[in-house]
Design a protein around this motif. Structure first.
Motif, PDB file in Angstrom:
ATOM      1  N   HIS A 196       0.836  -1.212   0.000  1.00 36.25           N
ATOM      2  CA  HIS A 196       0.000   0.000   0.000  1.00 36.25           C
ATOM      3  C   HIS A 196       0.869   1.260   0.000  1.00 36.25           C
ATOM      4  O   HIS A 196       0.576   2.225  -0.722  1.00 36.25           O
ATOM      5  N   GLU A 197       1.936   1.239   0.793  1.00 38.77           N
ATOM      6  CA  GLU A 197       2.842   2.392   0.814  1.00 38.77           C
ATOM      7  C   GLU A 197       3.506   2.600  -0.547  1.00 38.77           C
ATOM      8  O   GLU A 197       3.642   3.732  -1.023  1.00 38.77           O
ATOM      9  N   ARG A 198       3.912   1.507  -1.170  1.00 40.35           N
ATOM     10  CA  ARG A 198       4.517   1.627  -2.491  1.00 40.35           C
ATOM     11  C   ARG A 198       3.520   2.166  -3.499  1.00 40.35           C
ATOM     12  O   ARG A 198       3.867   2.989  -4.360  1.00 40.35           O
ATOM     13  N   ALA A 199       2.268   1.689  -3.405  1.00 40.47           N
ATOM     14  CA  ALA A 199       1.249   2.178  -4.332  1.00 40.47           C
ATOM     15  C   ALA A 199       1.005   3.668  -4.129  1.00 40.47           C
ATOM     16  O   ALA A 199       0.830   4.426  -5.104  1.00 40.47           O
ATOM     17  N   GLU A 200       0.995   4.105  -2.865  1.00 36.44           N
ATOM     18  CA  GLU A 200       0.814   5.532  -2.595  1.00 36.44           C
ATOM     19  C   GLU A 200       1.979   6.355  -3.131  1.00 36.44           C
ATOM     20  O   GLU A 200       1.776   7.438  -3.696  1.00 36.44           O
ATOM     21  N   ARG A 201       3.197   5.847  -2.935  1.00 37.70           N
ATOM     22  CA  ARG A 201       4.365   6.575  -3.451  1.00 37.70           C
ATOM     23  C   ARG A 201       4.312   6.657  -4.975  1.00 37.70           C
ATOM     24  O   ARG A 201       4.627   7.716  -5.556  1.00 37.70           O
ATOM     25  N   ARG A 202       3.924   5.555  -5.616  1.00 39.51           N
ATOM     26  CA  ARG A 202       3.824   5.586  -7.079  1.00 39.51           C
ATOM     27  C   ARG A 202       2.723   6.552  -7.527  1.00 39.51           C
ATOM     28  O   ARG A 202       2.883   7.260  -8.526  1.00 39.51           O
ATOM     29  N   SER A 203       1.608   6.569  -6.780  1.00 38.19           N
ATOM     30  CA  SER A 203       0.516   7.475  -7.135  1.00 38.19           C
ATOM     31  C   SER A 203       0.955   8.926  -6.993  1.00 38.19           C
ATOM     32  O   SER A 203       0.663   9.775  -7.861  1.00 38.19           O
ATOM     33  N   LYS A 204       1.647   9.235  -5.887  1.00 35.56           N
ATOM     34  CA  LYS A 204       2.143  10.597  -5.691  1.00 35.56           C
ATOM     35  C   LYS A 204       3.159  10.967  -6.765  1.00 35.56           C
ATOM     36  O   LYS A 204       3.167  12.099  -7.265  1.00 35.56           O
ATOM     37  N   MET A 205       4.013  10.007  -7.122  1.00 39.29           N
ATOM     38  CA  MET A 205       5.013  10.276  -8.153  1.00 39.29           C
ATOM     39  C   MET A 205       4.345  10.543  -9.497  1.00 39.29           C
ATOM     40  O   MET A 205       4.735  11.472 -10.228  1.00 39.29           O
ATOM     41  N   ARG A 206       3.313   9.743  -9.841  1.00 41.96           N
ATOM     42  CA  ARG A 206       2.598   9.978 -11.101  1.00 41.96           C
ATOM     43  C   ARG A 206       1.896  11.339 -11.078  1.00 41.96           C
ATOM     44  O   ARG A 206       1.846  12.041 -12.104  1.00 41.96           O
ATOM     45  N   ALA A 207       1.328  11.711  -9.900  1.00 42.68           N
ATOM     46  CA  ALA A 207       0.668  13.010  -9.799  1.00 42.68           C
ATOM     47  C   ALA A 207       1.667  14.147 -10.014  1.00 42.68           C
ATOM     48  O   ALA A 207       1.373  15.139 -10.702  1.00 42.68           O
ATOM     49  N   LYS A 208       2.846  14.019  -9.401  1.00 43.28           N
ATOM     50  CA  LYS A 208       3.869  15.052  -9.572  1.00 43.28           C
ATOM     51  C   LYS A 208       4.326  15.141 -11.022  1.00 43.28           C
ATOM     52  O   LYS A 208       4.523  16.243 -11.564  1.00 43.28           O
ATOM     53  N   LEU A 209       4.507  13.975 -11.665  1.00 42.44           N
ATOM     54  CA  LEU A 209       4.922  13.988 -13.065  1.00 42.44           C
ATOM     55  C   LEU A 209       3.851  14.604 -13.950  1.00 42.44           C
ATOM     56  O   LEU A 209       4.161  15.368 -14.881  1.00 42.44           O
ATOM     57  N   ALA A 210       2.579  14.268 -13.644  1.00 43.85           N
ATOM     58  CA  ALA A 210       1.493  14.855 -14.434  1.00 43.85           C
ATOM     59  C   ALA A 210       1.433  16.358 -14.234  1.00 43.85           C
ATOM     60  O   ALA A 210       1.218  17.126 -15.199  1.00 43.85           O
ATOM     61  N   GLU A 211       1.635  16.817 -12.982  1.00 45.77           N
ATOM     62  CA  GLU A 211       1.631  18.257 -12.703  1.00 45.77           C
ATOM     63  C   GLU A 211       2.778  18.962 -13.411  1.00 45.77           C
ATOM     64  O   GLU A 211       2.614  20.047 -13.982  1.00 45.77           O
ATOM     65  N   ALA A 212       3.965  18.310 -13.376  1.00 41.53           N
ATOM     66  CA  ALA A 212       5.113  18.906 -14.057  1.00 41.53           C
ATOM     67  C   ALA A 212       4.885  18.958 -15.560  1.00 41.53           C
ATOM     68  O   ALA A 212       5.239  19.947 -16.221  1.00 41.53           O
ATOM     69  N   ALA A 213       4.277  17.917 -16.114  1.00 37.27           N
ATOM     70  CA  ALA A 213       4.005  17.910 -17.555  1.00 37.27           C
ATOM     71  C   ALA A 213       2.991  18.983 -17.917  1.00 37.27           C
ATOM     72  O   ALA A 213       3.116  19.655 -18.966  1.00 37.27           O
ATOM     73  N   ALA A 214       1.985  19.172 -17.046  1.00 34.22           N
ATOM     74  CA  ALA A 214       0.985  20.216 -17.322  1.00 34.22           C
ATOM     75  C   ALA A 214       1.619  21.605 -17.281  1.00 34.22           C
ATOM     76  O   ALA A 214       1.319  22.471 -18.122  1.00 34.22           O
TER      77      ALA A 214
END
Length: 235
Positions: A196-214
């Motif tokens: 669950h912690e790994r999934a949360e870290r991956r989710s946060k990382m994807r959110a940050k990447l999406a924000e940076a791409a936007a």
């Protein structure tokens, strides 16, 4: 695969490993426990498989322990792989004293009075082996089969051994059953929490990447608009 090696082990090395593992019994035991904890099954099913494997492992069933453990695990609706791993509870260091104790207990239960020492046990084994070989050779000759040594071995060694091993096997297997359940539950909860912690870290990382791409996309769009504004206009 659990039991498959990348490089096949030579027969000589395999036999040596059966007598004394190269990594030692402690590490081999820890490996078996590690594999049991990682079994993808319900804790109670794993524990039932461990009970079956431990119980069969203490019984004198040479060459049939895997098959017997598999059958008992299926009857108990336990994890079959846990049962097969559980049969490794015995080793050359613990088997001899447990065997002597089981034979002694079986003699006491059955009321057999016999000198339980090395000479007596070896003599019974020697007589049984002699009868087996003689009976095999009698198939190709006129001699009649002999059963005295085999009957003596059955009545004074094997049957007391089997009966005497039942009680300790039940006690130790029951203890292993109740110890396995909390171990597997704790491991599975810890593993689920880690996942669950790994999934949360991956989710946060994807959110940050999406924000940076936007942000990058928005910056490029603004840069394009400024370039259009600065471009020379034709009269």
């Amino acid at each position: 695969m659990v039991f498959k090696r990348r490089d096949p082990m030579p027969w000589g090395a395999w036999l040596r490993e059966q007598v004394y593992p190269r990594s030692g019994f402690k590490r081999a035991t820890r490996y078996v426990i590690y594999r049991m904890r990682r079994l993808p099954d319900q804790p109670h099913r794993v524990a039932r498989g461990v009970f079956a494997g431990f119980f069969i492992g203490f019984l004198p069933l040479p060459g049939m322990q895997f098959l017997a453990a598999w059958g008992m695990a299926r009857l108990m609706r336990g994890n079959v792989l846990a049962a097969l791993l559980g049969t490794f509870n015995t080793n050359p260091l613990t088997t001899p004293p447990f065997t002597v104790f089981s034979v002694w207990l079986g003699h006491w239960i059955l009321g057999i009075e016999a000198p339980l020492n090395f000479t007596y046990i070896w003599s019974a084994l020697e007589n049984a082996g002699h009868d087996l070989w003689f009976n095999f050779m009698s198939l190709f000759g006129p001699e009649k089969a002999q059963w005295d040594g085999l009957i003596q071995f059955w009545n004074e060694i094997y049957l007391p051994w089997f009966i005497g091993a039942l009680g300790p096997a039940i006690v130790i297997s029951t203890a292993a059953y109740y110890v396995t359940i909390p171990l597997v539950e704790a491991y599975q909860k810890a593993r689920a929490a880690t996942a669950h912690e790994r999934a949360e870290r991956r989710s946060k990382m994807r959110a940050k990447l999406a924000e940076a791409a936007a942000k990058l996309k928005l910056r490029n769009e603004r840069g394009g608009e400024e370039a259009d504004d600065d471009a020379p206009r034709t009269p």
